[in-house]
Design a protein around this motif. Structure first.
Motif, PDB file in Angstrom:
ATOM      1  N   GLY A 132      -6.625  -2.917   7.534  1.00 21.59           N
ATOM      2  CA  GLY A 132      -5.003  -3.273   7.617  1.00 21.59           C
ATOM      3  C   GLY A 132      -4.808  -4.520   7.170  1.00 21.59           C
ATOM      4  O   GLY A 132      -3.803  -5.057   7.270  1.00 21.59           O
ATOM      5  N   ARG A 133      -5.664  -5.155   6.436  1.00 23.34           N
ATOM      6  CA  ARG A 133      -5.779  -6.527   5.574  1.00 23.34           C
ATOM      7  C   ARG A 133      -5.065  -6.560   4.609  1.00 23.34           C
ATOM      8  O   ARG A 133      -5.505  -6.221   3.525  1.00 23.34           O
ATOM      9  N   GLN A 134      -3.558  -6.614   4.418  1.00 27.40           N
ATOM     10  CA  GLN A 134      -2.553  -6.587   3.259  1.00 27.40           C
ATOM     11  C   GLN A 134      -2.504  -7.646   2.485  1.00 27.40           C
ATOM     12  O   GLN A 134      -1.758  -7.684   1.492  1.00 27.40           O
ATOM     13  N   THR A 135      -3.076  -9.034   2.934  1.00 29.19           N
ATOM     14  CA  THR A 135      -2.449 -10.148   2.391  1.00 29.19           C
ATOM     15  C   THR A 135      -3.510 -10.570   1.290  1.00 29.19           C
ATOM     16  O   THR A 135      -4.659 -10.198   1.201  1.00 29.19           O
ATOM     17  N   ILE A 136      -3.126 -11.207   0.079  1.00 26.25           N
ATOM     18  CA  ILE A 136      -3.781 -11.475  -1.001  1.00 26.25           C
ATOM     19  C   ILE A 136      -3.220 -13.001  -1.488  1.00 26.25           C
ATOM     20  O   ILE A 136      -2.027 -13.113  -1.561  1.00 26.25           O
ATOM     21  N   SER A 137      -4.109 -13.902  -1.751  1.00 25.27           N
ATOM     22  CA  SER A 137      -3.698 -15.058  -2.357  1.00 25.27           C
ATOM     23  C   SER A 137      -2.965 -14.970  -3.604  1.00 25.27           C
ATOM     24  O   SER A 137      -3.168 -14.355  -4.263  1.00 25.27           O
ATOM     25  N   PHE A 138      -2.055 -16.065  -3.810  1.00 28.96           N
ATOM     26  CA  PHE A 138      -1.268 -16.086  -4.970  1.00 28.96           C
ATOM     27  C   PHE A 138      -2.309 -16.068  -6.356  1.00 28.96           C
ATOM     28  O   PHE A 138      -2.246 -15.455  -7.049  1.00 28.96           O
ATOM     29  N   LEU A 186       6.490  -9.378  -0.099  1.00 27.70           N
ATOM     30  CA  LEU A 186       5.851  -8.036  -0.199  1.00 27.70           C
ATOM     31  C   LEU A 186       5.762  -7.355  -1.529  1.00 27.70           C
ATOM     32  O   LEU A 186       6.898  -7.356  -1.977  1.00 27.70           O
ATOM     33  N   ILE A 187       4.877  -7.083  -1.901  1.00 29.32           N
ATOM     34  CA  ILE A 187       4.568  -6.363  -2.987  1.00 29.32           C
ATOM     35  C   ILE A 187       4.609  -4.719  -2.853  1.00 29.32           C
ATOM     36  O   ILE A 187       3.750  -4.320  -2.099  1.00 29.32           O
ATOM     37  N   PRO A 188       5.434  -4.142  -3.257  1.00 27.06           N
ATOM     38  CA  PRO A 188       5.533  -2.565  -3.069  1.00 27.06           C
ATOM     39  C   PRO A 188       4.428  -1.865  -3.814  1.00 27.06           C
ATOM     40  O   PRO A 188       5.008  -0.691  -4.534  1.00 27.06           O
ATOM     41  N   HIS A 189       3.424  -2.125  -3.639  1.00 26.64           N
ATOM     42  CA  HIS A 189       2.146  -1.721  -4.284  1.00 26.64           C
ATOM     43  C   HIS A 189       1.004  -1.660  -3.679  1.00 26.64           C
ATOM     44  O   HIS A 189       0.902  -2.509  -2.805  1.00 26.64           O
ATOM     45  N   ASN A 245      13.503   0.705 -10.897  1.00 25.40           N
ATOM     46  CA  ASN A 245      14.019   1.786 -10.391  1.00 25.40           C
ATOM     47  C   ASN A 245      12.962   2.670 -10.062  1.00 25.40           C
ATOM     48  O   ASN A 245      13.204   3.797  -9.051  1.00 25.40           O
ATOM     49  N   ARG A 246      11.568   2.743 -10.375  1.00 30.28           N
ATOM     50  CA  ARG A 246      10.620   3.680  -9.967  1.00 30.28           C
ATOM     51  C   ARG A 246       9.374   2.995  -9.393  1.00 30.28           C
ATOM     52  O   ARG A 246       8.334   3.501  -9.594  1.00 30.28           O
ATOM     53  N   LEU A 247       9.557   2.128  -8.529  1.00 31.81           N
ATOM     54  CA  LEU A 247       8.423   1.389  -7.901  1.00 31.81           C
ATOM     55  C   LEU A 247       7.654   2.348  -6.956  1.00 31.81           C
ATOM     56  O   LEU A 247       6.445   2.244  -7.090  1.00 31.81           O
ATOM     57  N   GLU A 248       8.213   3.178  -6.265  1.00 33.29           N
ATOM     58  CA  GLU A 248       7.569   4.267  -5.422  1.00 33.29           C
ATOM     59  C   GLU A 248       6.731   5.102  -6.035  1.00 33.29           C
ATOM     60  O   GLU A 248       5.533   5.334  -6.099  1.00 33.29           O
ATOM     61  N   SER A 249       7.249   5.547  -7.341  1.00 31.84           N
ATOM     62  CA  SER A 249       6.465   6.836  -8.279  1.00 31.84           C
ATOM     63  C   SER A 249       5.716   6.069  -8.775  1.00 31.84           C
ATOM     64  O   SER A 249       4.638   6.677  -9.389  1.00 31.84           O
ATOM     65  N   ASN A 250       5.582   4.770  -9.109  1.00 28.75           N
ATOM     66  CA  ASN A 250       4.849   3.893 -10.154  1.00 28.75           C
ATOM     67  C   ASN A 250       3.426   3.946  -9.224  1.00 28.75           C
ATOM     68  O   ASN A 250       2.439   3.775  -9.576  1.00 28.75           O
ATOM     69  N   ARG A 251       3.416   3.608  -8.126  1.00 33.20           N
ATOM     70  CA  ARG A 251       2.536   3.693  -7.309  1.00 33.20           C
ATOM     71  C   ARG A 251       1.456   5.046  -7.112  1.00 33.20           C
ATOM     72  O   ARG A 251       0.302   5.196  -7.480  1.00 33.20           O
ATOM     73  N   GLY A 255       0.833  -1.187  -0.094  1.00 29.81           N
ATOM     74  CA  GLY A 255       0.137  -0.014   0.025  1.00 29.81           C
ATOM     75  C   GLY A 255       0.964   1.150   0.073  1.00 29.81           C
ATOM     76  O   GLY A 255       1.872   1.079  -0.810  1.00 29.81           O
ATOM     77  N   PHE A 256       0.400   2.041   1.127  1.00 32.80           N
ATOM     78  CA  PHE A 256       1.057   3.258   1.017  1.00 32.80           C
ATOM     79  C   PHE A 256       1.853   3.462   2.342  1.00 32.80           C
ATOM     80  O   PHE A 256       1.357   4.255   3.389  1.00 32.80           O
ATOM     81  N   PRO A 257       2.934   2.832   2.731  1.00 31.40           N
ATOM     82  CA  PRO A 257       3.475   2.762   4.178  1.00 31.40           C
ATOM     83  C   PRO A 257       3.687   4.199   4.832  1.00 31.40           C
ATOM     84  O   PRO A 257       3.465   4.433   5.998  1.00 31.40           O
ATOM     85  N   ALA A 258       3.917   5.265   4.010  1.00 31.53           N
ATOM     86  CA  ALA A 258       4.371   6.501   4.365  1.00 31.53           C
ATOM     87  C   ALA A 258       3.089   7.105   5.343  1.00 31.53           C
ATOM     88  O   ALA A 258       3.213   8.228   5.949  1.00 31.53           O
ATOM     89  N   VAL A 259       2.127   6.910   4.734  1.00 33.34           N
ATOM     90  CA  VAL A 259       0.874   7.682   5.116  1.00 33.34           C
ATOM     91  C   VAL A 259      -0.156   6.614   5.833  1.00 33.34           C
ATOM     92  O   VAL A 259      -1.468   6.696   5.903  1.00 33.34           O
ATOM     93  N   GLN A 260       0.342   5.321   6.111  1.00 34.93           N
ATOM     94  CA  GLN A 260      -0.451   4.459   6.870  1.00 34.93           C
ATOM     95  C   GLN A 260      -1.155   4.889   8.037  1.00 34.93           C
ATOM     96  O   GLN A 260      -2.349   4.621   8.251  1.00 34.93           O
TER      97      GLN A 260
END
Length: 312
Positions: free
Chosen positions: A88-94, A173-176, A266-272, A16-21
């Protein structure tokens, strides 16, 4: 040696967006309102086009399909984001992750094909007005929609299946905030160079083909509009295209930034942030752009609201 899929990850965690969680409740409310407004706005466009006979033309038929796709696209991503913010449920099955990945890319690809068809429709209406009624009939419109869906399905299926066959044996952990193809490739512990190349080629082919056809169509439209004898005719012709151009700019801009670059790591943060524009802001603005800048839709909507008030 043939690489065997050694996937051990059974579920992923959407960061998700951990900086503003810590603002979860506030962000939940903001995104919920944006989601409901987007759904309501696009639903109104679909409804008004279906019930008003004056709007049952190829241009508005394609617009109603596009609005329906926007509802589906937003509903694929935003509900899970709302759950992350609220519970806060961040899990998702494969499996659910790759289903979400497939649906989002499929709907996005179909949306691009449809925007190209809408550009060609405007080209035919403005540059070939005498041939327009015979060429752009109901059968042609239906075939164009089926072609968009078929192209989207066939092109996306192979790509997502290829990514799902990668090995995921490390971090989950998916950074998105949803299962997008770039973060999934980055997460794999396989050699992803070939998949990254395929993804880049797919994105480039989709964007450049769509963009080239759109530019050619609108170049001819601009030349035709300039040659119109009166300023009133020029203004009327341009008004039918301006809304489409605004939406095109928003979609092309955000998607090109996310997908068309050789290295996804390189840009996963800005991609979000760009993806948030594409999944929340753009679907929310589309109904506003098409209703406020389109006089026919605006007039039809006013008349329907007026009749509803009188019936009370």
């Amino acid at each position: 040696m043939e690489m065997v899929n050694e996937t051990t990850v059974q579920e992923f965690i959407l960061e998700g967006f951990p900086a503003v969680q810590h603002l979860g409740k506030v962000l939940f409310l903001v995104h919920l309102l944006a989601y409901l407004a987007s759904m309501a706005g696009n639903a109104v466009i679909v409804t008004i086009i279906c019930v008003d006979s004056r709007l049952q033309t190829p241009m508005y038929f394609f617009l109603s399909i596009f609005s329906f796709l926007e509802c589906c696209f937003t509903s694929t991503v935003i509900p899970k984001l709302l759950v992350i913010y609220l519970l806060g449920r961040q899990t998702i099955s494969f499996v659910a992750c790759f289903v979400q990945c497939f649906v989002t890319i499929f709907l996005g690809a179909v949306g691009f094909f449809l925007m190209t068809v809408m550009s060609l429709d405007r080209y035919m209406a403005i540059c070939r007005p005498l041939h327009y009624p015979t060429i752009m009939n109901l059968k042609t419109c239906a075939l164009l929609i089926i072609s968009c869906l078929t192209l989207g399905f066939t092109s996306v299926t192979g790509l997502v299946v290829k990514v799902s066959q990668l090995s995921f044996c490390g971090s989950s952990l998916i950074p998105h905030f949803f299962c997008d193809i770039g973060p999934l490739i980055h997460l794999s512990c396989s050699d992803t160079r070939s998949v990254e190349t395929i993804t880049l080629v797919f994105a480039l082919c989709l964007f450049l083909t769509s963009l080239t056809i759109t530019i050619i169509a609108y170049s001819n439209i601009v030349v035709t509009i300039i040659r119109l004898p009166s300023a009133k005719e020029r203004q009327k012709a341009f008004s039918t295209c301006s809304s489409h151009l605004i939406v095109l700019s928003l979609i092309y801009g955000s998607c090109f930034f996310i997908y068309v670059k050789p290295k996804q790591t390189n840009r996963l943060e800005s991609n979000r942030e760009a993806a948030l524009v594409n999944t929340v802001v753009t679907p929310l603005l589309n109904p506003v752009v098409y209703t406020l800048r389109n006089k026919q839709v605006h007039q039809a909507l006013r008349e329907k609201v007026g009749r509803m008030k009188m019936s009370r």
